[in-house]
Design a protein around this motif. Structure first.
Motif, PDB file in Angstrom:
ATOM      1  N   SER A   1      30.082  36.361  35.724  1.00 17.12           N
ATOM      2  CA  SER A   1      30.067  37.823  35.639  1.00 17.12           C
ATOM      3  C   SER A   1      31.374  38.426  36.137  1.00 17.12           C
ATOM      4  CB  SER A   1      28.888  38.389  36.424  1.00 17.12           C
ATOM      5  OG  SER A   1      28.952  37.998  37.787  1.00 17.12           O
ATOM      6  N   ALA A   2      31.991  37.834  37.169  1.00 18.80           N
ATOM      7  CA  ALA A   2      33.281  38.331  37.644  1.00 18.80           C
ATOM      8  C   ALA A   2      34.376  38.097  36.610  1.00 18.80           C
ATOM      9  CB  ALA A   2      33.653  37.662  38.959  1.00 18.80           C
ATOM     10  N   PHE A   3      34.324  36.961  35.935  1.00 15.83           N
ATOM     11  CA  PHE A   3      35.314  36.703  34.890  1.00 15.83           C
ATOM     12  C   PHE A   3      35.147  37.682  33.734  1.00 15.83           C
ATOM     13  CE2 PHE A   3      36.504  34.446  30.943  1.00 15.83           C
ATOM     14  CZ  PHE A   3      37.853  34.281  31.193  1.00 15.83           C
TER      15      PHE A   3
ATOM     16  N   ASN B   1      38.192  42.565  41.694  1.00 15.53           N
ATOM     17  CA  ASN B   1      37.510  41.586  40.850  1.00 15.53           C
ATOM     18  C   ASN B   1      38.007  40.167  41.133  1.00 15.53           C
ATOM     19  OD1 ASN B   1      35.721  41.381  38.238  1.00 15.53           O
ATOM     20  ND2 ASN B   1      37.494  40.088  37.875  1.00 15.53           N
ATOM     21  N   ALA B   2      39.321  40.035  41.357  1.00 16.64           N
ATOM     22  CA  ALA B   2      39.868  38.724  41.700  1.00 16.64           C
ATOM     23  C   ALA B   2      39.306  38.226  43.032  1.00 16.64           C
ATOM     24  CB  ALA B   2      41.397  38.786  41.760  1.00 16.64           C
ATOM     25  N   GLY B   3      39.123  39.146  43.998  1.00 15.97           N
ATOM     26  CA  GLY B   3      38.513  38.754  45.266  1.00 15.97           C
ATOM     27  C   GLY B   3      37.083  38.279  45.093  1.00 15.97           C
ATOM     28  N   ILE B   4      36.327  38.947  44.220  1.00 15.77           N
ATOM     29  CA  ILE B   4      34.954  38.517  43.955  1.00 15.77           C
ATOM     30  C   ILE B   4      34.943  37.132  43.324  1.00 15.77           C
ATOM     31  CG2 ILE B   4      32.882  39.029  42.622  1.00 15.77           C
ATOM     32  CD1 ILE B   4      33.605  41.993  42.862  1.00 15.77           C
ATOM     33  N   LEU B   5      35.839  36.919  42.361  1.00  8.34           N
ATOM     34  CA  LEU B   5      35.905  35.617  41.711  1.00  8.34           C
ATOM     35  C   LEU B   5      36.315  34.526  42.689  1.00  8.34           C
ATOM     36  CD1 LEU B   5      35.623  34.177  38.991  1.00  8.34           C
ATOM     37  CD2 LEU B   5      38.023  34.694  38.532  1.00  8.34           C
ATOM     38  N   TRP B   6      37.223  34.851  43.610  1.00  6.63           N
ATOM     39  CA  TRP B   6      37.677  33.872  44.603  1.00  6.63           C
ATOM     40  C   TRP B   6      36.545  33.503  45.560  1.00  6.63           C
ATOM     41  CZ3 TRP B   6      42.053  31.098  44.947  1.00  6.63           C
ATOM     42  CH2 TRP B   6      42.321  30.446  46.151  1.00  6.63           C
TER      43      TRP B   6
ATOM     44  N   SER C   1      33.326  33.617  44.814  1.00  7.18           N
ATOM     45  CA  SER C   1      32.097  33.379  44.066  1.00  7.18           C
ATOM     46  C   SER C   1      31.416  32.045  44.349  1.00  7.18           C
ATOM     47  CB  SER C   1      32.377  33.491  42.560  1.00  7.18           C
ATOM     48  OG  SER C   1      33.333  32.528  42.138  1.00  7.18           O
ATOM     49  N   PRO C   2      32.112  30.986  44.827  1.00  2.00           N
ATOM     50  CA  PRO C   2      31.373  29.752  45.147  1.00  2.00           C
ATOM     51  C   PRO C   2      30.281  29.999  46.187  1.00  2.00           C
ATOM     52  CG  PRO C   2      33.728  29.309  45.057  1.00  2.00           C
ATOM     53  CD  PRO C   2      33.572  30.801  44.958  1.00  2.00           C
ATOM     54  N   ILE C   3      29.270  29.152  46.163  1.00  2.00           N
ATOM     55  CA  ILE C   3      28.084  29.374  46.985  1.00  2.00           C
ATOM     56  C   ILE C   3      28.435  29.468  48.465  1.00  2.00           C
ATOM     57  CG2 ILE C   3      25.846  28.424  47.634  1.00  2.00           C
ATOM     58  CD1 ILE C   3      25.986  29.455  44.805  1.00  2.00           C
ATOM     59  N   THR C   4      29.347  28.641  48.942  1.00  2.00           N
ATOM     60  CA  THR C   4      29.664  28.623  50.372  1.00  2.00           C
ATOM     61  C   THR C   4      30.336  29.902  50.850  1.00  2.00           C
ATOM     62  OG1 THR C   4      31.703  27.425  49.816  1.00  2.00           O
ATOM     63  CG2 THR C   4      29.822  26.119  50.545  1.00  2.00           C
ATOM     64  N   SER C   5      30.780  30.743  49.936  1.00  2.00           N
ATOM     65  CA  SER C   5      31.354  32.040  50.310  1.00  2.00           C
ATOM     66  C   SER C   5      30.559  33.203  49.740  1.00  2.00           C
ATOM     67  CB  SER C   5      32.806  32.142  49.808  1.00  2.00           C
ATOM     68  OG  SER C   5      33.622  31.156  50.390  1.00  2.00           O
ATOM     69  N   ASN C   6      29.365  32.917  49.229  1.00  2.00           N
ATOM     70  CA  ASN C   6      28.608  33.940  48.525  1.00  2.00           C
ATOM     71  C   ASN C   6      27.111  33.753  48.752  1.00  2.00           C
ATOM     72  OD1 ASN C   6      28.406  36.194  46.810  1.00  2.00           O
ATOM     73  ND2 ASN C   6      28.183  34.926  44.998  1.00  2.00           N
ATOM     74  N   TYR C   7      26.717  33.535  50.019  1.00  2.00           N
ATOM     75  CA  TYR C   7      25.314  33.272  50.312  1.00  2.00           C
ATOM     76  C   TYR C   7      24.438  34.505  50.163  1.00  2.00           C
ATOM     77  CZ  TYR C   7      25.858  28.503  51.879  1.00  2.00           C
ATOM     78  OH  TYR C   7      26.074  27.160  51.911  1.00  2.00           O
ATOM     79  N   LEU C   8      24.985  35.697  50.381  1.00  2.00           N
ATOM     80  CA  LEU C   8      24.201  36.921  50.265  1.00  2.00           C
ATOM     81  C   LEU C   8      24.123  37.346  48.806  1.00  2.00           C
ATOM     82  CD1 LEU C   8      25.552  38.877  53.367  1.00  2.00           C
ATOM     83  CD2 LEU C   8      23.438  37.568  53.166  1.00  2.00           C
TER      84      LEU C   8
END
Length: 223
Positions: free
Chosen positions: A145-147, A180-185, A187-194
């Motif tokens: 979705s970020a891409f 958007n680039a920050g969201i994509l960066w 986006s992996p699970i270990t940085s996006n638990y919430l």
């Protein structure tokens, strides 16, 4: 006596802090997309043009145009009567979406040479904004979705470049792209638990171990 060991420590935000940053960025950009798309859909509904019906009509017009070009005999296309205004429509009212966008590009090469593509883009844009905004807010398939939101932002930036509108601040679009680039960066699970990604595809609050670990050096012990 054990030899002296020097250990270099580097303090970085943990997975909880990174997840909070990703959540704030997702909510901010997602709300912008979602509200913009809902406003466009509301304008289209008020003008009596349901979005899906308009997309189907535009696709049918494109197919009819291709079939007409492939025909061997040159025939004169029948003149269609002008569409009557929708009931309750005010002729003096301000134009609504998508007429606002189409009128902006009417004098550009896009409006002259690519009018069918422009009409299709304006019909699909509100649904794309709502879908991307909802996915970013929920944090579902965040990388994809970020891409896609980045591609959507690039298409809007391209439109502003074609218009050469001096009232549009290019730094604003670049700010959206950086967010958007920050969201994509993140986006992996270990940085996006919430997110729904963290809930469905990862161990909540617990990073997964990746790779193999071994001690490179162990100081000898003396008895």
């Amino acid at each position: 006596m054990r030899p002296t060991e020097t250990i270099a420590l580097r303090r970085e935000p943990g997975h909880v802090i990174r997840s909070m940053v990703a959540l704030l960025l997702r909510l901010g950009l997602g709300l912008i997309f979602l509200m913009a798309g809902l406003q466009k859909l509301d304008d289209m509904a008020a003008a009596g043009n349901p979005p899906l019906a308009e997309v189907e009509a535009l696709v049918d017009d494109l197919d009819d145009g291709l079939d007409a070009d492939e025909g061997d005999d040159a025939t004169t296309a029948p003149v269609e009567p002008e569409a009557e205004p929708a009931p309750g429509a005010d002729a003096d009212a301000e134009p609504r979406y998508p007429e606002t966008i189409r009128s902006m590009f009417a004098d550009t090469w896009i409006g002259r040479d690519l009018k069918p593509a422009l009409d299709l883009y304006t019909a699909v844009l509100p649904m794309a904004e709502v879908a991307v905004g909802a996915l970013l807010i929920a944090g579902l398939f965040t990388s994809l979705s970020a891409f896609l939101s980045g591609l959507l932002l690039l298409s809007l930036t391209f439109g502003q470049i074609v218009l050469k509108d001096p009232n549009v601040n290019p730094g604003m679009m670049m700010t959206y792209l950086l967010v958007n680039a920050g969201i994509l960066w993140l986006s992996p699970i270990t940085s996006n638990y919430l997110s729904l990604d963290g809930l469905l595809f990862g161990f909540f609050w617990k990073p997964k171990d990746e790779g193999e670990y071994r001690r490179e050096y162990e100081a000898p012990t003396r008895h």
